[in-house]
Design a protein around this motif. Structure first.
Motif, short mmCIF file in Angstrom:
data_model
loop_
_atom_site.label_atom_id
_atom_site.label_comp_id
_atom_site.label_asym_id
_atom_site.label_seq_id
_atom_site.Cartn_x
_atom_site.Cartn_y
_atom_site.Cartn_z
N ALA A 87 30.64 -18.66 -1.61
CA ALA A 87 29.19 -18.57 -1.82
C ALA A 87 28.45 -18.79 -0.51
O ALA A 87 28.82 -19.65 0.28
N GLY A 88 27.42 -18.00 -0.28
CA GLY A 88 26.55 -18.31 0.83
C GLY A 88 26.54 -17.34 1.98
O GLY A 88 25.56 -17.29 2.70
N TRP A 89 27.59 -16.53 2.18
CA TRP A 89 27.59 -15.68 3.37
C TRP A 89 26.45 -14.67 3.33
O TRP A 89 25.94 -14.26 4.36
N GLU A 90 26.04 -14.26 2.11
CA GLU A 90 25.03 -13.23 2.01
C GLU A 90 23.61 -13.78 2.04
O GLU A 90 22.65 -13.03 1.92
N ARG A 91 23.46 -15.08 2.20
CA ARG A 91 22.13 -15.68 2.20
C ARG A 91 21.65 -15.95 3.62
O ARG A 91 22.43 -16.16 4.55
N VAL A 92 20.34 -15.94 3.76
CA VAL A 92 19.71 -16.27 5.03
C VAL A 92 19.47 -17.77 5.05
O VAL A 92 19.23 -18.40 4.04
N GLY A 93 19.52 -18.38 6.24
CA GLY A 93 19.17 -19.78 6.36
C GLY A 93 20.32 -20.74 6.16
O GLY A 93 20.12 -21.85 5.64
N LEU A 151 23.60 -15.46 10.10
CA LEU A 151 23.65 -16.68 10.90
C LEU A 151 22.52 -16.76 11.91
O LEU A 151 22.41 -17.75 12.64
N GLY A 152 21.69 -15.74 11.99
CA GLY A 152 20.55 -15.74 12.91
C GLY A 152 20.93 -15.55 14.36
O GLY A 152 20.25 -16.05 15.26
N LEU A 153 22.03 -14.82 14.61
CA LEU A 153 22.50 -14.59 15.97
C LEU A 153 21.81 -13.35 16.54
O LEU A 153 21.96 -12.26 15.99
N VAL A 154 21.08 -13.53 17.63
CA VAL A 154 20.31 -12.44 18.20
C VAL A 154 20.91 -11.93 19.50
O VAL A 154 20.93 -10.73 19.78
N ASP A 155 21.42 -12.85 20.33
CA ASP A 155 21.94 -12.45 21.64
C ASP A 155 23.22 -13.21 21.95
O ASP A 155 23.72 -14.00 21.13
N ASP A 156 23.76 -12.94 23.14
CA ASP A 156 25.03 -13.56 23.52
C ASP A 156 24.93 -15.08 23.60
O ASP A 156 25.91 -15.79 23.31
N ALA A 157 23.77 -15.58 23.98
CA ALA A 157 23.59 -17.03 24.07
C ALA A 157 23.74 -17.68 22.68
O ALA A 157 24.33 -18.76 22.55
N ASP A 158 23.22 -17.00 21.64
CA ASP A 158 23.36 -17.51 20.28
C ASP A 158 24.83 -17.53 19.87
O ASP A 158 25.30 -18.47 19.22
N VAL A 159 25.55 -16.48 20.23
CA VAL A 159 26.96 -16.39 19.88
C VAL A 159 27.75 -17.50 20.57
O VAL A 159 28.60 -18.15 19.96
#
Length: 233
Positions: free
Chosen positions: A189-195, A146-154
């Motif tokens: 379908a889809g959880w393992e994909r990026v983007g 999901l592209g989550l990097v930090d707490d703000a993304d979450v």
């Protein structure tokens, strides 16, 4: 899904069939991903006491790199040696607890005479740490996808998921079926994909949020038991 609560039998919550099915499926998929990326051969039996077997494969998938990170960021030789000595056991342990987690939620205690929705899920105290650890691994993989990097993304994702729930409620009130949309996600379908984007991102974001809710409530109860002197031996 209800929060976990401490009970004589362990930690108890109620999960709907869909919640159990989706989280169990993702846990098994993550287990297979870890097995493949870490180089665990199909014949290696996962669980306690797995011995070192050969040179550990460096994971190429960023999600698995979150689960099996380098032990030393500045010294590649030290990181490689540590991985060589520990990764097989560590990866096998993660696979084992992910599979055990999926098995546990596949077989909850069903109470047909209970008017409340969902089936009762009981996590024994001696299994709670591994159960929480499996939820952590699921969330780490989903966070990468999901592209989550930090707490703000979450926090932003959490807000998006809640906004999506509100939107679906409004659609139901107007008679529109949100599943008729062209971008409605295939259930698995889809959880393992990026983007991921759109409804698909919101769907898997919901899975991430649900896993976090379960994990947080379980750990809170474990800590409360520890403070009260009721932790496992």
């Amino acid at each position: 899904m209800t929060p976990f609560r401490s009970a004589p039998a362990g930690y108890v919550a109620r999960w709907d069939d869909v919640e159990r099915e989706v989280l169990g499926r993702v846990a098994r998929d993550v287990a297979e991903l870890v097995r493949a990326e870490s180089g665990l051969e199909p014949g290696i039996e996962v669980g306690d006491g797995v011995a070192f077997t050969g040179v550990a494969r460096v994971p190429q998938d960023p999600a698995v790199q979150r689960l099996l990170p380098d032990a030393h960021q500045e010294d590649a030789d030290v990181a490689a040696e540590f991985r060589h000595l520990t990764q097989t056991d560590l990866a096998a342990g993660k696979v084992a607890r992910l599979v055990a987690f999926a098995d546990a939620i596949d077989s909850p205690d069903v109470l047909p005479d209970d008017p409340r929705d969902g089936a009762e899920l009981v996590v024994p105290r001696e299994s709670a740490q591994d159960f929480a650890g499996a939820l952590t691994d699921v969330r780490l993989v989903l966070a990468e996808r999901l592209g989550l990097v930090d707490d703000a993304d979450v926090e932003s994702l959490h807000d998006d998921v809640l906004a999506g729930i509100d939107d679906d409620t409004e659609d139901d009130d107007t008679g529109d079926d949100p599943d008729d949309a062209d971008d409605a996600p295939d259930e698995y379908a889809g959880w393992e994909r990026v983007g991921l984007s759109g409804r698909e991102r919101r769907y898997w974001g919901g899975v991430f949020v649900a896993a976090g809710f379960a994990q947080e409530s379980l750990v809170d109860e474990m800590l409360a038991d520890l403070r009260a002197g009721r932790a496992r031996d």
